[in-house]
Design a protein around this motif. Structure first.
Motif, PDB file in Angstrom:
ATOM      1  N   ASP A  43      12.610  59.401  37.624  1.00 45.06           N
ATOM      2  CA  ASP A  43      13.703  58.451  37.840  1.00 45.06           C
ATOM      3  C   ASP A  43      13.350  57.625  39.072  1.00 45.06           C
ATOM      4  O   ASP A  43      13.846  57.843  40.176  1.00 45.06           O
ATOM      5  CB  ASP A  43      15.017  59.209  38.044  1.00 45.06           C
ATOM      6  CG  ASP A  43      16.207  58.264  38.208  1.00 45.06           C
ATOM      7  OD1 ASP A  43      16.001  57.037  38.138  1.00 45.06           O
ATOM      8  OD2 ASP A  43      17.337  58.759  38.396  1.00 45.06           O
ATOM      9  N   TYR A  44      12.462  56.636  38.882  1.00 50.05           N
ATOM     10  CA  TYR A  44      11.950  55.874  40.015  1.00 50.05           C
ATOM     11  C   TYR A  44      12.986  54.901  40.577  1.00 50.05           C
ATOM     12  O   TYR A  44      12.941  54.574  41.764  1.00 50.05           O
ATOM     13  CB  TYR A  44      10.672  55.132  39.598  1.00 50.05           C
ATOM     14  CG  TYR A  44       9.607  56.075  39.111  1.00 50.05           C
ATOM     15  CD1 TYR A  44       8.995  56.968  39.990  1.00 50.05           C
ATOM     16  CD2 TYR A  44       9.229  56.107  37.766  1.00 50.05           C
ATOM     17  CE1 TYR A  44       8.026  57.851  39.543  1.00 50.05           C
ATOM     18  CE2 TYR A  44       8.261  56.998  37.316  1.00 50.05           C
ATOM     19  CZ  TYR A  44       7.664  57.870  38.211  1.00 50.05           C
ATOM     20  OH  TYR A  44       6.721  58.758  37.766  1.00 50.05           O
ATOM     21  N   THR A  45      13.889  54.474  39.742  1.00 48.33           N
ATOM     22  CA  THR A  45      14.973  53.628  40.253  1.00 48.33           C
ATOM     23  C   THR A  45      15.855  54.434  41.206  1.00 48.33           C
ATOM     24  O   THR A  45      16.214  53.962  42.300  1.00 48.33           O
ATOM     25  CB  THR A  45      15.815  53.084  39.085  1.00 48.33           C
ATOM     26  OG1 THR A  45      14.976  52.336  38.204  1.00 48.33           O
ATOM     27  CG2 THR A  45      16.933  52.202  39.590  1.00 48.33           C
ATOM     28  N   ASN A  84       7.992  51.265  43.180  1.00 47.56           N
ATOM     29  CA  ASN A  84       7.893  49.924  42.607  1.00 47.56           C
ATOM     30  C   ASN A  84       6.727  49.831  41.625  1.00 47.56           C
ATOM     31  O   ASN A  84       6.834  49.194  40.570  1.00 47.56           O
ATOM     32  CB  ASN A  84       7.724  48.878  43.711  1.00 47.56           C
ATOM     33  CG  ASN A  84       9.034  48.568  44.414  1.00 47.56           C
ATOM     34  OD1 ASN A  84      10.098  48.577  43.792  1.00 47.56           O
ATOM     35  ND2 ASN A  84       8.982  48.299  45.711  1.00 47.56           N
ATOM     36  N   PHE A  85       5.609  50.474  41.967  1.00 44.45           N
ATOM     37  CA  PHE A  85       4.462  50.475  41.066  1.00 44.45           C
ATOM     38  C   PHE A  85       4.825  51.115  39.728  1.00 44.45           C
ATOM     39  O   PHE A  85       4.534  50.574  38.657  1.00 44.45           O
ATOM     40  CB  PHE A  85       3.286  51.216  41.705  1.00 44.45           C
ATOM     41  CG  PHE A  85       2.074  51.286  40.825  1.00 44.45           C
ATOM     42  CD1 PHE A  85       1.136  50.268  40.823  1.00 44.45           C
ATOM     43  CD2 PHE A  85       1.875  52.374  39.983  1.00 44.45           C
ATOM     44  CE1 PHE A  85       0.023  50.332  39.994  1.00 44.45           C
ATOM     45  CE2 PHE A  85       0.773  52.453  39.157  1.00 44.45           C
ATOM     46  CZ  PHE A  85      -0.159  51.427  39.165  1.00 44.45           C
ATOM     47  N   GLN A  92       5.460  43.450  43.961  1.00 38.47           N
ATOM     48  CA  GLN A  92       6.199  43.987  45.096  1.00 38.47           C
ATOM     49  C   GLN A  92       5.458  45.159  45.721  1.00 38.47           C
ATOM     50  O   GLN A  92       5.382  45.283  46.951  1.00 38.47           O
ATOM     51  CB  GLN A  92       7.595  44.421  44.634  1.00 38.47           C
ATOM     52  CG  GLN A  92       8.507  44.907  45.757  1.00 38.47           C
ATOM     53  CD  GLN A  92       8.817  43.824  46.786  1.00 38.47           C
ATOM     54  OE1 GLN A  92       8.731  42.640  46.494  1.00 38.47           O
ATOM     55  NE2 GLN A  92       9.153  44.231  48.009  1.00 38.47           N
ATOM     56  N   ALA A  93       4.898  46.029  44.871  1.00 39.56           N
ATOM     57  CA  ALA A  93       4.125  47.162  45.383  1.00 39.56           C
ATOM     58  C   ALA A  93       2.912  46.676  46.173  1.00 39.56           C
ATOM     59  O   ALA A  93       2.606  47.197  47.250  1.00 39.56           O
ATOM     60  CB  ALA A  93       3.678  48.065  44.232  1.00 39.56           C
ATOM     61  N   LEU A  94       2.243  45.644  45.661  1.00 41.44           N
ATOM     62  CA  LEU A  94       1.084  45.072  46.355  1.00 41.44           C
ATOM     63  C   LEU A  94       1.492  44.526  47.718  1.00 41.44           C
ATOM     64  O   LEU A  94       0.818  44.789  48.740  1.00 41.44           O
ATOM     65  CB  LEU A  94       0.474  43.965  45.494  1.00 41.44           C
ATOM     66  CG  LEU A  94      -0.664  43.160  46.125  1.00 41.44           C
ATOM     67  CD1 LEU A  94      -1.868  44.044  46.401  1.00 41.44           C
ATOM     68  CD2 LEU A  94      -1.064  41.992  45.220  1.00 41.44           C
ATOM     69  N   ASN A  95       2.570  43.776  47.767  1.00 47.25           N
ATOM     70  CA  ASN A  95       3.028  43.206  49.041  1.00 47.25           C
ATOM     71  C   ASN A  95       3.332  44.298  50.060  1.00 47.25           C
ATOM     72  O   ASN A  95       2.996  44.172  51.251  1.00 47.25           O
ATOM     73  CB  ASN A  95       4.278  42.356  48.811  1.00 47.25           C
ATOM     74  CG  ASN A  95       3.990  41.131  47.952  1.00 47.25           C
ATOM     75  OD1 ASN A  95       2.848  40.698  47.829  1.00 47.25           O
ATOM     76  ND2 ASN A  95       5.025  40.565  47.357  1.00 47.25           N
TER      77      ASN A  95
END
Length: 564
Positions: A43-45, A84-85, A92-95
């Motif tokens: 449940d990443y959210t 986020n990934f 977003q994950a990259l940033n």
């Protein structure tokens, strides 16, 4: 039609509860209280919300507390980037990873770049990173994306000699992307033997079976996973695709209607597939925005344009595509064939022949239905219709009620002289779009004439609008009837042609056909005679402005007793 690079699965993030069942659900499964609980549940959210809440709770004063807060903040940022990934928000994950400015995160950054399609940037970034199994797998897939065959082969040897599950799964995914589905199945089955609790491998197996057109087998394997994870978006979507292939778009749509508007992962994929299930409805509204997200969106949009007759738009979509799978070669061949016929371009026809022949002659496709269809299409373009019949006869039982197949089959039958069979196939067709085509009318008329039904061909002409295509149809009826000694219908057709174009050729055709009618009447032949007798022939000749017509009429009247 199955996978989207833009998102990843978070199926367990959806749990529905309402009314009095809420307390019972809470007693059975208490709400997660730690980050680990959220991650285990995928449940990443929820995990991201938990982390953001923890971030807001940070407080304290003093240098030591500030250092602790800084370290804690970094850990929170790392975990938020991780969430986020896994939610598919790679940008977003990259940033977030880049903002941390930690060289140890370069591999994480490279993975994000890979998912964003920044392959060269990812390759450059990894040059200074430590050697790890993840780096090896990422380099392997980058070599494939960048077309570095030498590096790909070297890394393939490394993966083949490495027994770890992760490396073997990476190898299987490469087989899948290269359309080597049976090889991928073999790897997945080996891994599953020793890791039966890795239920997600059943989804990968189901995808491979789907690609091989084994839809029943795909669903059987998929059900193993769905029995434990009934809310998985990927699995539900694949089940819908199986239903689409086995039954219809309406049945498939029922499978995904509950997840179509939930706003979770896979929304792009679901929107794309709904267009397919609805036979292209909403294609122009949905598919253009998905061209760089769902790989099949480009193909399905091209198919939509082909069905609408917009061949130029279909070609614009496909011209930059370098085919890597059989269905891509087939679609590119079909687009070039359509464009070649539209423009009269031998170059486009040749490209179509090459693409279709390549699929039909390949060892992996030659005995599949699409492979045999491709070879039949290639021979059709080569105008080798006897060969076309060989391949179409081999798959005939799968397309008994398919109007498009029957239309093409009838054309090949007609071209090889099997007029009766061609006539029967054409009469079976119910699709009005096909029946209104000029080519359909031409072929059916020719078949009617050669089967001894010239009046049916004449009826087709008189129901058509008067235009250039009708003139061509009239010419075909006139010449084919003359050839088949159906002189009366030939005479009527040449009479009409003479009125439209009073050229010497049309008069000569009319004169010859009328002479043929007289011969048929004199010899009491079964065909080529008018039902109204000799007066109908005289009536046709009277309407001619050619001086020879009067001479023919005088001769007929002189010997009229011979024609009664």
């Amino acid at each position: 039609m199955i996978l989207s690079r833009g998102k990843t699965d978070s199926a367990s993030s959806r749990h529905v509860a309402s009314g009095g069942g809420m307390q019972q659900q809470q007693r059975k499964a208490p709400a997660p209280a730690t980050l680990e609980d959220f991650i285990i549940r995928r449940d990443y959210t929820g995990a991201r919300a938990f982390l953001e809440y923890a971030n807001d709770e940070q407080d304290g004063e003093g240098e030591e507390t500030a250092q602790q807060n800084e370290q804690q903040q970094k850990q929170i940022d790392l975990w938020i980037a991780y969430c986020n990934f896994h939610l598919g928000d790679y940008q977003q994950a990259l940033n977030q990873y880049q903002a941390l400015k930690d060289p140890q995160l370069d591999l994480n950054i490279a993975v994000c770049m890979f998912y964003l399609g920044l392959y060269e940037e990812a390759q450059q970034l990894m040059e200074g990173t430590a050697e790890t199994p993840l780096k090896q797998r990422l380099l392997f897939h980058l070599a494939h994306k960048l077309g570095d065959d030498q590096q790909w082969a070297d890394l393939l040897d490394m993966l083949l000699s490495t027994p770890s599950v992760e490396q073997q799964l990476s190898l299987a995914s490469m087989h899948y992307m290269r359309a080597h589905y049976q090889e991928a199945i073999d790897v997945y089955k080996r891994v599953l033997v020793d890791n039966k609790d890795y239920l997600a491998i059943n989804v990968y197996l189901a995808l491979c079976f789907y690609k091989l057109d084994y839809y029943d087998m795909s669903q059987e394997v998929l059900d193993v996973y769905l029995s434990q994870h009934s809310d998985s978006t990927i699995a539900i979507n694949l089940k819908a695709c199986n239903r689409f292939r086995l039954f219809s778009g309406r049945v498939a749509e029922q499978e995904i209607k509950n997840i179509a508007d939930n706003g979770t992962f896979g929304a792009d994929l679901i929107r794309h597939n709904l267009v397919v299930f609805r036979n292209g409805e909403g294609a122009l509204r949905v598919l253009p925005a998905l061209l760089n997200i769902v790989p099949e969106a480009r193909l399905n949009l091209a198919i939509y344009y082909l069905k609408q007759g917009d061949v130029q738009e279909a070609h614009a979509l496909m011209k930059e595509l370098q085919p890597t799978s059989p269905h891509e070669y087939i679609l590119k061949g079909v687009v070039h064939a359509a464009l070649g016929q539209q423009l009269g371009s031998k170059e486009h026809i040749k490209t179509a022949q090459q693409n279709l022949h390549l699929v039909g002659s390949s060892a992996t496709e030659c005995d599949t239905i699409p492979g045999r269809q491709s070879m039949a299409s290639a021979f059709f373009l080569y105008e080798q219709f006897e060969e076309v019949l060989v391949y179409m006869n081999s798959i005939r039982s799968y397309f008994v009620n398919d109007d498009v197949f029957n239309y093409n089959f009838a054309q090949a039958k007609c071209a090889t002289g099997y007029y009766k069979e061609a006539e029967e196939l054409l009469i079976q067709i119910s699709d009005m779009d096909i029946k209104n085509q000029h080519t359909y009318c031409m072929i059916l008329s020719k078949c009617h004439i050669h089967c001894g039904h010239p009046e049916l061909a004449w009826n087709i002409f008189i129901t058509r609008d008067t235009n250039a295509e009708a003139f061509l149809l009239l010419q075909l009826i006139a010449n084919e009837c003359y050839r088949c000694e159906e002189f009366w219908v030939a005479a009527k057709a040449f009479d009409m042609l003479e009125k439209l174009d009073p050229s010497p050729e049309n008069w000569e055709g009319k004169r010859g056909a009328c002479a043929g009618v007289l011969y048929a009447m004199a010899t009491k032949a079964q065909r080529g005679r008018p039902t109204g007798g000799i007066s109908e022939v005289i009536g046709l000749l009277r309407e001619s402005s050619n001086s020879q017509a009067d001479a023919m009429i005088k001769t007929i009247r002189k010997y009229i007793s011979s024609f009664k």
